[in-house]
Write a protein that holds these residues in place. Structure first.
Motif, short mmCIF file in Angstrom:
data_model
loop_
_atom_site.label_atom_id
_atom_site.label_comp_id
_atom_site.label_asym_id
_atom_site.label_seq_id
_atom_site.Cartn_x
_atom_site.Cartn_y
_atom_site.Cartn_z
N HIS A 8 -20.75 6.95 -12.90
CA HIS A 8 -19.60 6.88 -11.74
C HIS A 8 -19.77 5.77 -10.71
O HIS A 8 -19.21 5.74 -9.30
CB HIS A 8 -18.83 7.84 -11.01
CG HIS A 8 -18.23 8.45 -12.63
ND1 HIS A 8 -17.14 7.99 -13.25
CD2 HIS A 8 -18.63 9.90 -13.11
CE1 HIS A 8 -16.99 9.31 -13.99
NE2 HIS A 8 -17.54 10.35 -13.54
N PRO A 68 -11.30 3.61 -8.57
CA PRO A 68 -9.70 3.48 -8.02
C PRO A 68 -9.41 3.33 -6.88
O PRO A 68 -8.38 3.15 -5.72
CB PRO A 68 -9.19 3.84 -9.04
CG PRO A 68 -9.91 5.43 -9.60
CD PRO A 68 -11.62 4.32 -8.86
N LYS A 115 -7.30 0.63 -4.28
CA LYS A 115 -6.14 1.47 -3.60
C LYS A 115 -5.63 1.69 -2.05
O LYS A 115 -5.20 1.01 -1.58
CB LYS A 115 -5.54 3.06 -4.00
CG LYS A 115 -4.22 3.47 -3.82
CD LYS A 115 -3.55 5.04 -4.62
CE LYS A 115 -2.78 4.78 -4.08
NZ LYS A 115 -2.06 6.48 -5.18
N THR A 156 -12.82 -5.25 -12.38
CA THR A 156 -11.47 -4.92 -12.51
C THR A 156 -10.70 -5.01 -13.46
O THR A 156 -10.49 -5.98 -14.24
CB THR A 156 -10.82 -5.35 -10.65
OG1 THR A 156 -11.13 -7.04 -11.34
CG2 THR A 156 -11.24 -5.16 -9.87
N ASP A 187 -6.41 -3.34 -15.40
CA ASP A 187 -5.71 -2.30 -15.46
C ASP A 187 -6.30 -0.95 -15.07
O ASP A 187 -5.74 0.41 -14.08
CB ASP A 187 -4.70 -2.13 -16.98
CG ASP A 187 -3.64 -3.16 -17.20
OD1 ASP A 187 -3.44 -4.23 -15.98
OD2 ASP A 187 -3.50 -3.11 -18.49
N VAL A 188 -7.71 -0.60 -15.59
CA VAL A 188 -8.52 0.18 -15.45
C VAL A 188 -9.29 -0.06 -14.76
O VAL A 188 -10.60 -0.75 -15.86
CB VAL A 188 -8.77 1.48 -15.99
CG1 VAL A 188 -9.40 2.83 -15.82
CG2 VAL A 188 -7.49 2.22 -17.44
N HIS A 189 -10.24 0.14 -13.64
CA HIS A 189 -11.30 -0.72 -12.87
C HIS A 189 -12.83 0.30 -13.51
O HIS A 189 -12.71 1.35 -13.46
CB HIS A 189 -11.17 -0.28 -11.32
CG HIS A 189 -10.08 -1.37 -10.76
ND1 HIS A 189 -9.90 -1.99 -11.28
CD2 HIS A 189 -9.64 -0.46 -9.96
CE1 HIS A 189 -8.62 -2.47 -10.74
NE2 HIS A 189 -8.62 -1.21 -9.39
N ARG A 190 -13.84 -0.57 -14.09
CA ARG A 190 -15.10 0.63 -15.02
C ARG A 190 -15.76 -0.34 -14.36
O ARG A 190 -16.34 -1.63 -13.76
CB ARG A 190 -14.31 -0.38 -16.61
CG ARG A 190 -13.05 -0.11 -16.90
CD ARG A 190 -13.03 -0.45 -18.81
NE ARG A 190 -14.08 -0.41 -18.62
CZ ARG A 190 -14.68 -0.11 -20.80
NH1 ARG A 190 -13.60 -1.24 -21.39
NH2 ARG A 190 -15.08 0.82 -21.49
#
Length: 389
Positions: free
Chosen positions: A87, A310, A314, A359, A361-364
């Motif tokens: 993470h 995320p 945001k 980056t 739709d889902v940042h990884r």
């Protein structure tokens, strides 16, 4: 070793197509262009400092994933270590609690908490990331003070927070809602829950509380540790904690508390999950509202480290504070709040604790580096044999 063709998130700007040279575990050079001899080509992905998590509650779930399903502590620490690396967390303060009256039961007993702390310190050199101990002292639990004092004197603690979960103030200022919540979580009657809460309220009148609190604060200062307060719900509470020597206000409950904390020069810390979800689970202050008002300096994993990336984007996009400032909330701001000056920025001389983020739709997170070494990779940025080299 060169990491090339990344979008670098520097302290005050974004550099596209930049490169970073790592030498002896530190950042030795930064260029605003790709280099020909880069070991790793980032393909334009973001390169950020590794996240510094000052408050992570996850270790309890690793050693007790279900009620009464207890796992070996060393096993739990190693499993959490892998997850945090994946993470993007490179420095983690495990927030362990001395709160025997907690709903978490034995996992927060003096014996278990002490074993977790000792395990983290014993295993520290064999773990992927830099693990530290954040001791949460529930001030009404005066019986825990001697154990915490012993661990402080032994150098086993890296940060202390002062918590008061007495119903009727702080996080649990709505007693009726708390009674209902306790009844549901513990599968007990409303009447039984009310009786338990009444006993906890009575505990707050113990005259020994203030004596023990001052002793814990004095020992923390003696060892040069950062002190945090928890769930400040008013300006008056912030002033009280400030006068004790607190430098971090964790999870302020109200805007007034956050305002006073900033006015007093304290670091304000809130959960990345709060920012990602757009609100507090307890109905308290929203991290987004605090950020909008310029009252949020640091975000922490709290209970969900996957929320870091995320939440950062945001905060950067919605709150229009810009990506460097949003990243700083999880990196340099957190590091400085803990008294760490050697990490948290992509800058020459800083530790090469880095996170590669793609980056979408889902940042990884594609890779995490500690001291310039891979501690996590999904295989995207390099051939597998390089990871083993």
């Amino acid at each position: 070793m060169w990491l090339g063709n990344f979008t670098l998130v520097l302290p005050d700007q974004i550099v596209e197509g930049g490169s970073v040279r790592i030498e002896d575990g530190a950042i030795a050079e930064i260029r605003d262009e790709a280099v020909a001899d880069a070991v790793i080509d980032g393909g334009g992905r973001y390169l950020m400092p590794g996240f510094v998590d000052l408050h992570g509650d996850m270790i309890e779930r690793e050693i007790s994933p279900r009620p009464k399903a207890e796992m070996p502590i060393d096993f739990g620490i190693h499993e959490l270590d892998k997850k945090l690396a994946a993470h993007g967390v490179t420095t983690a303060y495990a927030a362990v609690s001395f709160a025997t009256e907690s709903v978490y039961g034995n996992v927060r007993s003096l014996e278990t908490t002490s074993s977790v702390i000792e395990g983290i310190n014993r295993l520290r050199d064999d773990l992927l990331i830099d693990h530290r101990v954040h001791a949460r002292y529930e001030i009404t639990n005066v019986g825990a003070a001697p154990t915490l004092e012993r661990l402080l004197e032994a150098g086993e603690i890296d940060m202390v927070s002062l918590t008061d979960h007495t119903p009727g103030q702080g996080q649990y200022n709505n007693i009726e809602a708390y009674v209902l919540s306790m009844s549901e979580r513990r599968s007990i009657s409303i009447e039984t829950a009310q009786e338990m809460i009444n006993k906890r309220i009575e505990m707050r009148s113990n005259p020994e509380i203030e004596t023990r609190l001052k002793e814990i604060v004095a020992l923390s200062k003696k060892h040069g540790l950062s002190l945090a307060s928890h769930d400040d719900d008013s300006a008056e509470k912030v002033v009280e904690m400030f006068d004790l020597g607190v430098t971090i206000s964790e999870f302020p409950v109200t805007m007034a508390a956050a305002e006073e904390a900033i006015r007093r020069g304290l670091h304000t810390l809130m959960g990345a999950p709060n920012a990602l979800r757009g609100g507090s689970m307890s109905g308290n202050l929203s991290a987004l509202d605090a950020a909008s008002a310029g009252l949020l300096s640091t975000i922490a994993a709290d209970y969900h480290p996957a929320a870091f990336v995320p939440a950062i984007f945001k905060l950067a996009d919605i709150m229009t504070i810009g990506l460097p400032k949003a990243v700083a909330m999880a990196t340099s701001n957190a590091a400085r709040a803990a008294g760490l000056t050697d990490r948290g920025e992509i800058a020459i001389g800083q530790r090469a604790d880095l996170v590669a983020v793609e980056t979408g739709d889902v940042h990884r997170i594609r890779a995490t580096f500690r001291d310039g070494r891979f501690v996590y990779s999904d295989g995207t940025l390099h051939p597998l044999q390089l990871m083993a080299a």
